[in-house]
Every structure is written in C-alpha cells, then in structure tokens.
Motif scaffolding. Sequence first.
Motif, PDB file in Angstrom:
ATOM      1  N   ASN A 192     -48.616 -24.525  -5.026  1.00 29.74           N
ATOM      2  CA  ASN A 192     -50.072 -24.606  -4.687  1.00 29.74           C
ATOM      3  C   ASN A 192     -50.813 -25.726  -5.672  1.00 29.74           C
ATOM      4  OD1 ASN A 192     -50.036 -22.815  -2.541  1.00 29.74           O
ATOM      5  ND2 ASN A 192     -50.062 -21.131  -4.037  1.00 29.74           N
ATOM      6  N   LYS A 284     -54.868 -33.568   7.265  1.00 28.28           N
ATOM      7  CA  LYS A 284     -53.648 -32.813   6.731  1.00 28.28           C
ATOM      8  C   LYS A 284     -53.041 -33.360   5.625  1.00 28.28           C
ATOM      9  CE  LYS A 284     -53.369 -29.001   9.982  1.00 28.28           C
ATOM     10  NZ  LYS A 284     -52.385 -28.110  10.652  1.00 28.28           N
ATOM     11  N   ASP A 286     -53.612 -33.637   2.532  1.00 29.47           N
ATOM     12  CA  ASP A 286     -53.738 -32.876   1.275  1.00 29.47           C
ATOM     13  C   ASP A 286     -52.413 -31.939   1.316  1.00 29.47           C
ATOM     14  OD1 ASP A 286     -54.799 -29.876   2.263  1.00 29.47           O
ATOM     15  OD2 ASP A 286     -55.102 -31.495   3.702  1.00 29.47           O
ATOM     16  N   GLU A 287     -51.783 -31.592   2.171  1.00 33.56           N
ATOM     17  CA  GLU A 287     -50.631 -30.742   2.239  1.00 33.56           C
ATOM     18  C   GLU A 287     -49.410 -31.653   1.717  1.00 33.56           C
ATOM     19  OE1 GLU A 287     -50.191 -28.776   6.246  1.00 33.56           O
ATOM     20  OE2 GLU A 287     -52.013 -27.932   5.969  1.00 33.56           O
ATOM     21  N   LYS A 289     -49.137 -32.216  -0.980  1.00 33.92           N
ATOM     22  CA  LYS A 289     -48.834 -31.779  -2.245  1.00 33.92           C
ATOM     23  C   LYS A 289     -47.544 -30.916  -2.364  1.00 33.92           C
ATOM     24  CE  LYS A 289     -51.926 -27.605  -2.353  1.00 33.92           C
ATOM     25  NZ  LYS A 289     -53.047 -27.140  -3.166  1.00 33.92           N
ATOM     26  N   TYR A 290     -47.345 -30.231  -1.061  1.00 35.80           N
ATOM     27  CA  TYR A 290     -46.217 -29.229  -1.009  1.00 35.80           C
ATOM     28  C   TYR A 290     -45.028 -29.790  -0.638  1.00 35.80           C
ATOM     29  CZ  TYR A 290     -50.167 -25.898  -0.053  1.00 35.80           C
ATOM     30  OH  TYR A 290     -51.211 -25.244   0.068  1.00 35.80           O
ATOM     31  N   TRP A 471     -44.742 -23.433   3.146  1.00 32.76           N
ATOM     32  CA  TRP A 471     -46.035 -23.552   3.306  1.00 32.76           C
ATOM     33  C   TRP A 471     -46.552 -22.813   4.419  1.00 32.76           C
ATOM     34  CZ3 TRP A 471     -44.401 -28.511   3.660  1.00 32.76           C
ATOM     35  CH2 TRP A 471     -45.342 -29.016   4.639  1.00 32.76           C
ATOM     36  N   ASN A 472     -47.965 -22.393   4.346  1.00 25.64           N
ATOM     37  CA  ASN A 472     -48.662 -21.993   5.589  1.00 25.64           C
ATOM     38  C   ASN A 472     -49.888 -22.894   5.595  1.00 25.64           C
ATOM     39  OD1 ASN A 472     -46.786 -19.962   6.646  1.00 25.64           O
ATOM     40  ND2 ASN A 472     -47.928 -18.543   5.040  1.00 25.64           N
ATOM     41  N   SER A 473     -50.236 -23.453   6.848  1.00 25.72           N
ATOM     42  CA  SER A 473     -51.498 -24.195   6.866  1.00 25.72           C
ATOM     43  C   SER A 473     -52.616 -23.353   7.100  1.00 25.72           C
ATOM     44  CB  SER A 473     -51.549 -25.232   8.049  1.00 25.72           C
ATOM     45  OG  SER A 473     -50.504 -26.145   7.843  1.00 25.72           O
ATOM     46  N   LYS A 476     -54.106 -21.471   4.211  1.00 25.10           N
ATOM     47  CA  LYS A 476     -53.188 -22.381   3.470  1.00 25.10           C
ATOM     48  C   LYS A 476     -52.358 -21.931   2.287  1.00 25.10           C
ATOM     49  CE  LYS A 476     -54.428 -26.524   4.159  1.00 25.10           C
ATOM     50  NZ  LYS A 476     -55.386 -27.782   4.196  1.00 25.10           N
ATOM     51  N   LYS A 523     -43.295 -27.490   7.351  1.00 26.15           N
ATOM     52  CA  LYS A 523     -44.342 -28.211   8.369  1.00 26.15           C
ATOM     53  C   LYS A 523     -43.798 -29.430   8.147  1.00 26.15           C
ATOM     54  CE  LYS A 523     -47.091 -25.065   7.418  1.00 26.15           C
ATOM     55  NZ  LYS A 523     -46.287 -24.143   6.631  1.00 26.15           N
ATOM     56  N   SER A 525     -42.558 -33.214   6.671  1.00 30.31           N
ATOM     57  CA  SER A 525     -42.695 -34.308   5.713  1.00 30.31           C
ATOM     58  C   SER A 525     -41.163 -34.789   5.881  1.00 30.31           C
ATOM     59  CB  SER A 525     -42.674 -33.651   4.225  1.00 30.31           C
ATOM     60  OG  SER A 525     -42.654 -34.844   3.348  1.00 30.31           O
TER      61      SER A 525
END
Length: 526
Positions: A192, A284, A286-287, A289-290, A471-473, A476, A523, A525
């Motif tokens: 996070n 998205k 920003d996600e 970072k996960y 992770w969950n969107s 988040k 999700k 990547s």
Amino acid sequence: MSKLTFTARTFADISKAKTQCAIVAVYEGQLSAAARALDSAGSGSLDSALKLGDFKGKAGQTQMLPGIGGAARVLLLGCGEQAKFDQAAARETLQGLNSALGASSAGDALLHAADLVSDKVELDWLLELLARSLVSSAYRYSATVAKPKDPLALKKLVVNPGETLAVKAAQAALDTGAAVGRGINYSRELGNLPGNICTPSYLADEARKLARGNDKVRTKVVEEKKMRELGMGALLSVSAGSDEPAKLIVIEYKGGEPDQAPQVLVGKGITFDSGGISLKPGAKMDEMKYDMCGAAGVLGTLQAVIDMALPLNVTAIVAAAENMPSGRATKPGDVVTSMAGTTIEVLNTDAEGRLVLCDALSYAKRFKPAAVIDLATLTGACVIALGSHASAVYANNEDLAANLLAAGEVTHDRGWRMPLWDEYRKQLKSNFADLANIGGPEAGSVTAACFLAQFAEDYHWAHLDIAGSAWNSTPKGATGRPVAMLARYLQDRVGAGEQGKKKKAGPRKAGPGRARPGKAGPKASS
C-alpha cells in the motif's frame, strides 16, 4: 496498528468468567452447549432472544445482548445449520465475528469455542483461521494519512477450547494464525505504500530490519555494480531508465539443520511500473505501485516464518527495481544478456517482471534449493483468465504443485494449476536473440511462465502469478496474498522427507499440464 493478543484457557464455570464480551455459538434454531450454560445463569434471556425471531442463527449473523454473570456483554454468533457446519460455513461465521468485534468497544472478549466443531471442522484449524483473520481485519493503513481509521478496540481475545482440544494445542494454533496474520499485514503495508516511499532501497532497508537481533537471519543486498559483474543484464535493463538503483535483496533464515536444503522464495519487486518506453495507459497507473506485491509477499511470508520460528531453512530473494522511461531506458527491440548467458530481445518494455525474475532465478541456483517458488504480479492475462479468486500456479514438478495447491485449500488462499506445455514456448522465438520477452496476444500468462521456466530447469520450481489476487481495485488496497498459502506450504515442509540433506535436485518431468482443481482462490502487470 492494533496489538491484539490471544490466550487459550479453560473455565470451570463459564457463567462466572469475567470478560467484556462473552461469545457463544448459536446454530439455526438452537443454542450451543456454552450458550445454554450462560442462558441458565441468565434466567433464559438468550433463549428468549432467540424466540423473538430477529436473530435466526444463520452463518455469520450476530447479535449483541446485555451481559450475564461475569460477562458485560454476550455476543450470539450464528453458525448456520449444525448438520451443514463445514469449513465454508466456519469462514462465514468468523467473518461475522470479525465484523461484530470490529464494531464493538469491548477491549477484551472470551470465545467459547468448543461448540464450533463438526466432522468437517477441526478446532485447531478454526482457531488458526480465527487468529489470522482477526489480526488481518485489525490492519489500518496510516503511513501517509493524517486521520487514519479508528483502531480495533479489542486488545485481547481469550479462547476457551473446553475439552475439545488441549489448551497447549489451542494456544499453538492461535499463535500460528496470529503470526501469519502479522505477515499478511506486513505484506499489505509494503504494497500500500506509495512508490515515492517504497523504493528498491526502502525494500532493502526493510529486509535488513528482519535480520536485526536475530542470529538465524542474515540479509545481503547486491548492488548494481555487483550485478554487472554477475552478468545480470536482464534485471539491469529494467532499472536503466530510473534514477532509483536496482537492488537484489537476499535474506537467509537458518531455522533448520546446517545441511538442510533451503526453500527459496523469489519475489518480483517492481516498486513502480510505468511500462518504460512501452508506456502504460494513464488510467489506474497509480495501481502500479502494487507491482512489488510479489516482493511484499516474500517479505511477509519470511516474517511469519521468523515469528513461528519454523525449524526450516528459507531463503528469500527480491529483485527490486523501478521501471521508468528516460533517455537511458531500454527500448523495444534492444537485446540484453541474462545472468544465464541467454540473450533476450525486449519487444515490450512493459514485460519487465520476467526480466528481473529470470536473473533472480539464475542466482537462486547457488543455494542448491529444495525448491524455488517465485511470486509476481506478472500478467494482465492472468486477471482475464482467473479474476481475483485464484492465483495461477505453474510448476515443473508435480509434488511441488500439489503441495502448493493443498496449502491454498487449507488456508482458502487458493491457486489453480496452469499448463507449461512446450508448444507455448514456440511463441517466444526471436530472429535476433535466444528468446523474446513476450509471446504475442495468446495465453499471455502461460508464455510468461514458459519464459521463466527456461531459467529454472536445474531445480524444482513453481511460479505464482498473483496479478489478480495481490490487490483489490474496489476498495483499493493490497490483500497480502499469497502469504497464507506460502506460510502453510512451509509449515507442511517441516519434517517432510524431501526437505532432507542437500542433494542434487533436478526437476521431475512436468505432467500433461491440465488445469487442476485447486478449487478456486486471485490485476494487471507484466
């Protein structure tokens, strides 16, 4: 963060046990033995509440009532039909309990747990799940917010196993569950954190903290200069466009015998993934970072292993880098040379996870491992295939795959077996290098795993694609998966025959690769 403790003990008269909240099981239409004992002390008040019909005892349903005897409150915990109380009903029941305790201002509680068993639910399994889930539910992200959510009021949970389970065994189950819960929360916290805080250097510092004050743990950080000497051109090609230096982080936990071959966990640690020159869409982003949740899962698992003091040797390897575009960045069409000497044509710089992992897998060989498991938020294709419920499981060894799937079933952190057929490898052919780093639009998760498999041929190896589960969107946040699966897998390895003295361990030939039911569990990547 809540400092929640768990204690197992029995009581001669549960109606006199002092607690801010006594918790008793209620099955549909009937009070449990513990509930009846409290009801006798309370002049039938629990039975009267049940007869009103508002509380029916369905699994996960709860009702808070005024206290009886030494209890300031009594929480009725619905468990569903007694004849159908299985592990699924138990999980639903504990979810309801967590919610009720989260909403209560009780600082301590007493769970009378002997009634929460059936021919399909053993109490030690349930208590481990209880502690893990309650610790996990107590997690609050606070690092970068001025007013974090209120912490869990509960500070102590006492569990009365009655005569169903020995107090010592009950305490061991609670301690194990709590340790895994803390490992999950540690993984979630790392996931996070924003990319401007959680950099490769930050992950290296966290790894060093794990070794402080523990003579069984040693951390080493391989810097970029040494990576060049080792020939890690694939990993270095990913960090080439970033001002943040890459780190290869190695943590050795020596809990077993000196000659015991280690279990090696390898984590993808892309602390931010812009896609590089093959820039991702802005929505998205920003996600991304996960994209280090594989690394977070490795560190979280290792923390749980250390807390449990498992008599096992475990080595963690984190390949940490930031994937950014700049004038120094790797370009589509560039050819790089991996530590194994294999040349790779980088057709898409957003397929960077496999580039850092292939060098980490080559590095893992020096530890003469019993098995190597890598975990990575590797492909968006995995999300399309499995959604968020199951992690994809690939392996070159049937026993290793079966053991991971079994661990996922026990913890409900589930995986699904995927194929590694040679036919898929043909998609990775390149006219200009030994391998291409992408295999085209078809079976993207499979071809990514096939790419990695070519760097793991000298040992038993499994790959977990956790792009959907990590992770969950909405809402988040990092999930901490697959810490529970891996912790259980490692617990099961204690004393297992294949974890004996170091020996040459080539992989067994993989089977036909059909998707096997690990029954369901994450999700995007690469």
